[in-house]
Design a protein around this motif. Structure first.
Motif, short mmCIF file in Angstrom:
data_model
loop_
_atom_site.label_atom_id
_atom_site.label_comp_id
_atom_site.label_asym_id
_atom_site.label_seq_id
_atom_site.Cartn_x
_atom_site.Cartn_y
_atom_site.Cartn_z
N ASP A 218 3.34 -45.04 -13.39
CA ASP A 218 3.55 -43.68 -12.73
C ASP A 218 3.33 -42.63 -13.93
O ASP A 218 3.35 -42.69 -15.33
CB ASP A 218 4.86 -43.19 -12.34
N MET A 219 2.09 -41.31 -13.23
CA MET A 219 1.83 -40.76 -15.05
C MET A 219 2.59 -39.18 -14.44
O MET A 219 2.94 -37.90 -14.94
CB MET A 219 0.44 -40.05 -14.05
N TRP A 220 3.11 -38.84 -13.38
CA TRP A 220 4.49 -37.71 -12.96
C TRP A 220 5.19 -36.77 -14.42
O TRP A 220 4.64 -36.08 -15.44
CB TRP A 220 5.40 -37.66 -12.10
N PRO A 221 5.60 -38.54 -15.19
CA PRO A 221 6.41 -38.14 -17.19
C PRO A 221 5.38 -37.02 -17.22
O PRO A 221 6.15 -36.71 -18.28
CB PRO A 221 6.99 -39.87 -17.55
N THR A 222 4.00 -37.75 -17.77
CA THR A 222 2.81 -37.04 -18.57
C THR A 222 2.96 -35.69 -18.16
O THR A 222 3.00 -34.67 -19.30
CB THR A 222 1.94 -37.32 -18.75
N ILE A 223 3.39 -35.04 -16.58
CA ILE A 223 3.66 -33.62 -16.67
C ILE A 223 4.50 -33.41 -16.95
O ILE A 223 4.38 -31.98 -18.05
CB ILE A 223 3.27 -33.44 -14.81
N ASP A 224 5.79 -33.64 -16.94
CA ASP A 224 7.02 -33.36 -17.36
C ASP A 224 6.57 -33.04 -18.58
O ASP A 224 7.31 -32.02 -19.52
CB ASP A 224 8.66 -33.76 -17.31
N ALA A 225 6.38 -33.18 -20.03
CA ALA A 225 6.09 -33.35 -21.11
C ALA A 225 5.24 -32.26 -21.46
O ALA A 225 4.80 -31.68 -22.92
CB ALA A 225 5.17 -35.03 -21.76
N LEU A 226 3.68 -31.86 -20.45
CA LEU A 226 3.37 -30.42 -20.96
C LEU A 226 4.39 -29.71 -20.43
O LEU A 226 3.93 -27.97 -21.07
CB LEU A 226 2.50 -30.76 -19.92
N GLY A 227 6.03 -28.90 -20.76
CA GLY A 227 6.32 -28.12 -20.54
C GLY A 227 6.33 -27.22 -21.70
O GLY A 227 6.96 -28.05 -23.15
N GLY A 228 6.27 -26.32 -21.34
CA GLY A 228 6.56 -25.28 -22.81
C GLY A 228 5.04 -25.51 -23.46
O GLY A 228 5.19 -24.26 -24.26
#
Length: 289
Positions: A218-228
């Protein structure tokens, strides 16, 4: 006399002993460099226009993943996977002493960029994801599987250009023969026999053909890691890899992120289109400030 180049060739070594190649376009040391990661079958030449446009104002490093361009071919084809490309990039960052950079990733290069965000997002000064996201459209993956790893050669550049036009006409419907010739020269090289051949190891297809190996878990957590971080998502209007719904969902999850849709283009935009050029300029203005 050879052609004049405004970049230098750089090399580094992978953990498993492969000599890997990048192009280095000079720019100021007081700004984070751009590091450009190409798509599955592509190489540093894909970023020529972008790099030449930004060089001088920004340092631009165009990476060639193992098995592409001037980078070494792997003995074990099962190392042609995103997690190993990530390790190769980590080795480059350590070699060059780069603590912070702007990542530009097209397709596979965007998957590697998302993995970089997940492992240590703090080093990203900004991100451009070009026609890729945490969910990949099965239709596009099926199309890619039909051609990747199939060895073809051509006797002349015009034959190569016509072949590229036949297989990519739906992606770039407005292209003329000069555009196809330019693309052919990005995709192909002349081998020692004088034949024009694809500029990658055909074995890169082996792990890609294993179902589920395209992006891993699941790659969705990597998108959340782009926050900021300043984030630009570029999508081809006709893309069969990044759906409009997935792109919108990505933007919704990262405050301040921007989505640019390139009209009339499939997978993937070249980043030379006016919409993409303007979007990248806005992203870099945020990084510079």
């Amino acid at each position: 006399m050879g052609e004049r180049r405004n970049y230098s060739n750089g090399y580094w070594w992978s953990k498993d002993g492969l000599r890997l190649h990048y192009r280095d376009y000079a720019g100021p040391a007081d700004k984070p460099p751009l590091i450009c990661f190409p798509g599955l079958t592509r190489n540093a030449r894909d970023y020529e226009v972008l790099a030449e446009r930004l060089a001088g104002d920004w340092r631009v490093i165009c990476v060639e993943f193992r098995g592409r361009g001037e980078s070494g071919y792997a003995k074990d084809p099962m190392t042609y996977v995103p997690l190993v490309y990530l390790q190769d990039v980590e080795a480059l960052l350590a070699e060059l002493g780069i603590a912070k950079f702007v990542a530009v990733g097209t397709s596979l290069g965007g998957i590697v960029t998302m993995l970089l965000a997940a492992t240590d997002g703090g080093r990203l000064a900004g991100v451009v994801l070009n026609d890729v996201g945490p969910e990949l459209d099965p239709a596009g993956l099926a199309r890619i599987r039909t051609y990747v790893g199939k060895s073809v050669w051509h006797p002349t550049w015009m034959h190569a250009a016509r072949s590229v036009a036949e297989s990519n006409g739906d992606v770039y419907p407005d292209y003329g023969i000069e555009d196809w010739l330019r693309m052919a020269k990005h995709l192909y090289r002349v081998n020692s026999s004088g034949r024009i051949v694809l500029d990658y190891d055909m074995k890169i297809a082996e792990p890609f053909r294993v179902p589920g190996n395209e992006a891993g878990p699941d790659m969705w957590p990597t998108i959340d890691a782009l926050g900021g971080h300043p984030l630009l998502v570029v999508r081809g209007e006709r893309s069969d890899i990044l759906s409009a719904a997935t792109a919108e969902k990505m933007i919704a999850r990262v405050p301040g992120a921007e989505l640019v849709t390139v009209p009339g283009v499939g997978h993937a935009p070249t980043l030379d289109e006016p919409e993409a050029v303007a979007g990248i300029a806005r992203l870099l203005a945020k990084v510079a400030s």
